[in-house]
Write a protein that holds these residues in place. Structure first.
Motif, PDB file in Angstrom:
ATOM      1  N   LYS A 250     -27.767 -12.397 -17.407  1.00 33.01           N
ATOM      2  CA  LYS A 250     -27.135 -11.371 -16.875  1.00 33.01           C
ATOM      3  C   LYS A 250     -27.363 -11.708 -15.721  1.00 33.01           C
ATOM      4  O   LYS A 250     -25.859 -12.421 -14.401  1.00 33.01           O
ATOM      5  N   ASN A 251     -28.068 -12.347 -15.360  1.00 29.13           N
ATOM      6  CA  ASN A 251     -28.411 -12.829 -12.932  1.00 29.13           C
ATOM      7  C   ASN A 251     -29.040 -13.815 -13.396  1.00 29.13           C
ATOM      8  O   ASN A 251     -29.921 -13.681 -13.422  1.00 29.13           O
ATOM      9  N   PHE A 252     -28.245 -15.206 -12.715  1.00 28.47           N
ATOM     10  CA  PHE A 252     -28.480 -16.486 -13.400  1.00 28.47           C
ATOM     11  C   PHE A 252     -29.180 -16.361 -12.130  1.00 28.47           C
ATOM     12  O   PHE A 252     -30.645 -17.197 -11.793  1.00 28.47           O
ATOM     13  N   LYS A 253     -28.994 -16.359 -10.709  1.00 27.63           N
ATOM     14  CA  LYS A 253     -30.168 -16.437  -9.789  1.00 27.63           C
ATOM     15  C   LYS A 253     -31.565 -15.590  -9.687  1.00 27.63           C
ATOM     16  O   LYS A 253     -32.080 -16.624  -9.770  1.00 27.63           O
ATOM     17  N   THR A 254     -31.821 -14.862 -10.241  1.00 25.40           N
ATOM     18  CA  THR A 254     -33.142 -14.474  -9.933  1.00 25.40           C
ATOM     19  C   THR A 254     -33.914 -14.738 -11.842  1.00 25.40           C
ATOM     20  O   THR A 254     -34.906 -14.665 -11.573  1.00 25.40           O
ATOM     21  N   SER A 255     -32.950 -15.028 -12.893  1.00 28.25           N
ATOM     22  CA  SER A 255     -33.978 -15.784 -13.834  1.00 28.25           C
ATOM     23  C   SER A 255     -33.813 -17.749 -13.672  1.00 28.25           C
ATOM     24  O   SER A 255     -34.238 -17.813 -14.520  1.00 28.25           O
ATOM     25  N   GLY A 256     -33.868 -17.859 -12.484  1.00 27.57           N
ATOM     26  CA  GLY A 256     -33.357 -19.219 -12.787  1.00 27.57           C
ATOM     27  C   GLY A 256     -32.484 -20.547 -13.243  1.00 27.57           C
ATOM     28  O   GLY A 256     -33.127 -21.492 -12.996  1.00 27.57           O
ATOM     29  N   VAL A 257     -32.016 -20.104 -13.004  1.00 26.36           N
ATOM     30  CA  VAL A 257     -31.370 -21.037 -12.779  1.00 26.36           C
ATOM     31  C   VAL A 257     -30.663 -22.370 -11.715  1.00 26.36           C
ATOM     32  O   VAL A 257     -30.405 -23.552 -12.876  1.00 26.36           O
ATOM     33  N   TYR A 258     -31.393 -22.124 -11.447  1.00 30.81           N
ATOM     34  CA  TYR A 258     -31.006 -24.101  -9.926  1.00 30.81           C
ATOM     35  C   TYR A 258     -32.580 -24.560 -10.847  1.00 30.81           C
ATOM     36  O   TYR A 258     -33.003 -25.578 -10.399  1.00 30.81           O
ATOM     37  N   ASP A 259     -33.819 -23.763 -10.691  1.00 25.42           N
ATOM     38  CA  ASP A 259     -34.141 -24.082 -11.576  1.00 25.42           C
ATOM     39  C   ASP A 259     -34.313 -24.882 -12.986  1.00 25.42           C
ATOM     40  O   ASP A 259     -34.942 -25.753 -12.996  1.00 25.42           O
ATOM     41  N   PHE A 260     -33.376 -24.400 -13.654  1.00 25.15           N
ATOM     42  CA  PHE A 260     -33.409 -24.908 -14.495  1.00 25.15           C
ATOM     43  C   PHE A 260     -31.884 -26.331 -14.565  1.00 25.15           C
ATOM     44  O   PHE A 260     -32.861 -26.909 -15.666  1.00 25.15           O
ATOM     45  N   LEU A 261     -31.536 -26.609 -13.672  1.00 22.27           N
ATOM     46  CA  LEU A 261     -30.839 -27.339 -13.327  1.00 22.27           C
ATOM     47  C   LEU A 261     -31.948 -28.427 -12.664  1.00 22.27           C
ATOM     48  O   LEU A 261     -31.331 -29.687 -13.068  1.00 22.27           O
ATOM     49  N   ASN A 262     -32.695 -28.041 -12.126  1.00 17.15           N
ATOM     50  CA  ASN A 262     -33.070 -28.814 -11.437  1.00 17.15           C
ATOM     51  C   ASN A 262     -34.568 -29.849 -12.504  1.00 17.15           C
ATOM     52  O   ASN A 262     -35.415 -30.670 -12.696  1.00 17.15           O
ATOM     53  N   ILE A 263     -35.177 -29.358 -13.424  1.00 13.24           N
ATOM     54  CA  ILE A 263     -35.497 -29.613 -14.855  1.00 13.24           C
ATOM     55  C   ILE A 263     -34.863 -30.431 -15.432  1.00 13.24           C
ATOM     56  O   ILE A 263     -35.428 -31.749 -16.174  1.00 13.24           O
ATOM     57  N   ILE A 264     -33.616 -29.129 -15.941  1.00 14.30           N
ATOM     58  CA  ILE A 264     -32.393 -31.073 -16.680  1.00 14.30           C
ATOM     59  C   ILE A 264     -32.255 -32.370 -15.725  1.00 14.30           C
ATOM     60  O   ILE A 264     -31.996 -32.900 -16.195  1.00 14.30           O
ATOM     61  N   ASN A 265     -32.476 -32.255 -14.836  1.00 17.81           N
ATOM     62  CA  ASN A 265     -32.180 -33.646 -14.254  1.00 17.81           C
ATOM     63  C   ASN A 265     -32.871 -34.484 -14.022  1.00 17.81           C
ATOM     64  O   ASN A 265     -32.534 -35.824 -14.081  1.00 17.81           O
ATOM     65  N   TYR A 266     -34.470 -34.104 -14.286  1.00 21.80           N
ATOM     66  CA  TYR A 266     -35.118 -35.152 -14.842  1.00 21.80           C
ATOM     67  C   TYR A 266     -35.639 -35.276 -15.446  1.00 21.80           C
ATOM     68  O   TYR A 266     -36.855 -36.185 -15.963  1.00 21.80           O
ATOM     69  N   ILE A 267     -34.633 -35.054 -16.811  1.00 19.45           N
ATOM     70  CA  ILE A 267     -35.407 -35.318 -18.590  1.00 19.45           C
ATOM     71  C   ILE A 267     -35.300 -36.491 -19.139  1.00 19.45           C
ATOM     72  O   ILE A 267     -33.804 -36.935 -18.406  1.00 19.45           O
ATOM     73  N   ASN A 268     -36.135 -37.596 -19.219  1.00 19.25           N
ATOM     74  CA  ASN A 268     -35.434 -38.318 -19.222  1.00 19.25           C
ATOM     75  C   ASN A 268     -34.502 -38.739 -21.091  1.00 19.25           C
ATOM     76  O   ASN A 268     -33.970 -40.024 -20.757  1.00 19.25           O
ATOM     77  N   PHE A 269     -35.378 -37.819 -21.633  1.00 19.82           N
ATOM     78  CA  PHE A 269     -34.415 -37.996 -22.873  1.00 19.82           C
ATOM     79  C   PHE A 269     -32.709 -37.820 -22.552  1.00 19.82           C
ATOM     80  O   PHE A 269     -32.492 -37.579 -22.152  1.00 19.82           O
ATOM     81  N   LYS A 270     -32.253 -38.646 -23.169  1.00 14.10           N
ATOM     82  CA  LYS A 270     -30.703 -38.965 -23.253  1.00 14.10           C
ATOM     83  C   LYS A 270     -29.997 -38.458 -24.629  1.00 14.10           C
ATOM     84  O   LYS A 270     -28.796 -38.136 -23.848  1.00 14.10           O
ATOM     85  N   ASP A 271     -30.556 -38.254 -25.523  1.00 14.21           N
ATOM     86  CA  ASP A 271     -29.533 -37.519 -26.549  1.00 14.21           C
ATOM     87  C   ASP A 271     -29.553 -36.007 -26.304  1.00 14.21           C
ATOM     88  O   ASP A 271     -30.198 -35.449 -27.914  1.00 14.21           O
ATOM     89  N   PHE A 272     -29.478 -35.645 -25.284  1.00 12.92           N
ATOM     90  CA  PHE A 272     -29.475 -33.451 -25.496  1.00 12.92           C
ATOM     91  C   PHE A 272     -28.285 -33.871 -23.945  1.00 12.92           C
ATOM     92  O   PHE A 272     -27.438 -34.447 -23.568  1.00 12.92           O
ATOM     93  N   VAL A 273     -27.895 -32.324 -24.663  1.00 10.22           N
ATOM     94  CA  VAL A 273     -26.491 -31.700 -23.656  1.00 10.22           C
ATOM     95  C   VAL A 273     -27.929 -30.104 -23.114  1.00 10.22           C
ATOM     96  O   VAL A 273     -28.356 -29.994 -23.889  1.00 10.22           O
ATOM     97  N   ALA A 274     -27.452 -30.007 -22.180  1.00 12.27           N
ATOM     98  CA  ALA A 274     -27.489 -28.755 -21.401  1.00 12.27           C
ATOM     99  C   ALA A 274     -26.601 -27.507 -21.635  1.00 12.27           C
ATOM    100  O   ALA A 274     -25.688 -27.961 -20.917  1.00 12.27           O
ATOM    101  N   ILE A 275     -26.850 -26.844 -21.794  1.00  8.92           N
ATOM    102  CA  ILE A 275     -25.602 -24.916 -21.601  1.00  8.92           C
ATOM    103  C   ILE A 275     -25.984 -24.112 -20.916  1.00  8.92           C
ATOM    104  O   ILE A 275     -27.112 -23.188 -21.085  1.00  8.92           O
ATOM    105  N   ILE A 276     -25.265 -23.620 -19.873  1.00  6.76           N
ATOM    106  CA  ILE A 276     -25.586 -22.492 -19.801  1.00  6.76           C
ATOM    107  C   ILE A 276     -24.177 -21.585 -19.690  1.00  6.76           C
ATOM    108  O   ILE A 276     -22.599 -21.891 -19.405  1.00  6.76           O
TER     109      ILE A 276
END
Length: 282
Positions: free
Chosen positions: A121-147
């Protein structure tokens, strides 16, 4: 006849009030409080801040229900009357594979890809930018991230990430018609939140057979194993954990099943049984 009172009504409270031997204690009017002694409830469901009214309710009730061990520790002076009942699950589904194919087709996701979900419900306090930062560094190719979130949260996020370097595997969904289906279709639910209050999406994700990761800060971390807890929203080990899990189908499926086995103890019916047992002993 036993009486209950609460700060916020939950489905569990609604269910227990269907019992003819349980009634909700009506809140006395200011005038009524002057004319007569305040009536105390047998059971108080505590949530939120420990204000003056909450403290009085805890002090005067015979039993106090809280939704985490952390809250119980915070109320240690009343330990003998505190009972922990974790939030309850009220979600039903039949065929995971059928729902997954439906969601993947709708979102144009290759059926062999893995999905990592974030919703709140609240993106900021729930960590959406940390989520984005984490998925940016994943090496595995065959995935999608859904927000997924409401229209306003997604619009704000789109504006912010237009100036950021964001993984091209990202799908943004606003006002998605059935969020439960996203949980059922996903492989991993990642919530790097700074909120302490029990996030029920963690429990829902576990029940929908997702691997879950959340911060040790959040009370929902009490239900997940050590591997699935993050020391902080910026936990640097996360991209390595996710890479390892995404590449190991057998381990991913094992964790999904373990999470489901844990979570099915917290269905609404089972939590209702626990609550009735507590009340029957007053």
């Amino acid at each position: 006849m036993k009486t209950i009172t609460y700060k916020s009504k939950t489905k569990l409270i609604e269910k227990i009030l269907e019992d003819e031997n349980i009634k909700e204690l009506s809140k006395s009017s200011v005038f009524g409080k002057i004319l007569k002694k305040k009536e105390n409830a047998d059971v108080y469901f505590h949530s939120g801040s420990l204000d003056k009214e909450a403290h009085l309710n805890i002090q005067n009730a015979q039993k106090v229900i809280v939704n985490s061990e952390r809250v119980k520790k915070e109320l240690s002076e009343f330990e003998e009357k505190i009972e922990v009942i974790y939030p309850s699950l009220d979600i039903k589904y039949d065929d995971i594979e059928k729902i997954k194919k439906e969601v993947y087709s709708q979102l144009d996701i290759g059926i062999n890809k893995k999905t990592i979900l974030f919703t709140a419900k609240n993106f900021k306090t729930s960590g959406v930018y940390d989520f984005l930062n984490i998925i940016n560094y994943i090496n595995f190719k065959d995935f999608v991230a859904i927000i997924a979130g409401d229209k306003k949260e997604i619009a704000n996020l789109k504006f912010k990430i237009s100036r950021m370097e964001v993984n091209e595997k990202l799908i943004l969904l606003d006002d998605y018609d059935d969020i439960d289906k996203l949980f059922i279709a996903s492989d991993i639910f990642l919530l790097p939140t700074t909120n302490k209050t029990f996030n029920t999406n963690i429990l829902k994700a576990m029940y929908c057979k997702c691997a879950v990761f959340t911060t040790v800060i959040n009370d929902a971390s009490e239900l997940v194993d050590v591997f699935s807890t993050m020391e902080s929203p910026q936990d640097r080990s996360m991209q390595f954990k996710l890479d390892a899990l995404l590449q190991n189908e057998e381990e991913l499926n094992t964790i999904k099943k373990q999470n489901y086995d844990v979570s099915k103890e917290y269905t609404l019916d089972k939590q209702l049984e626990k609550l009735k047992d507590i009340i029957s002993k007053i």
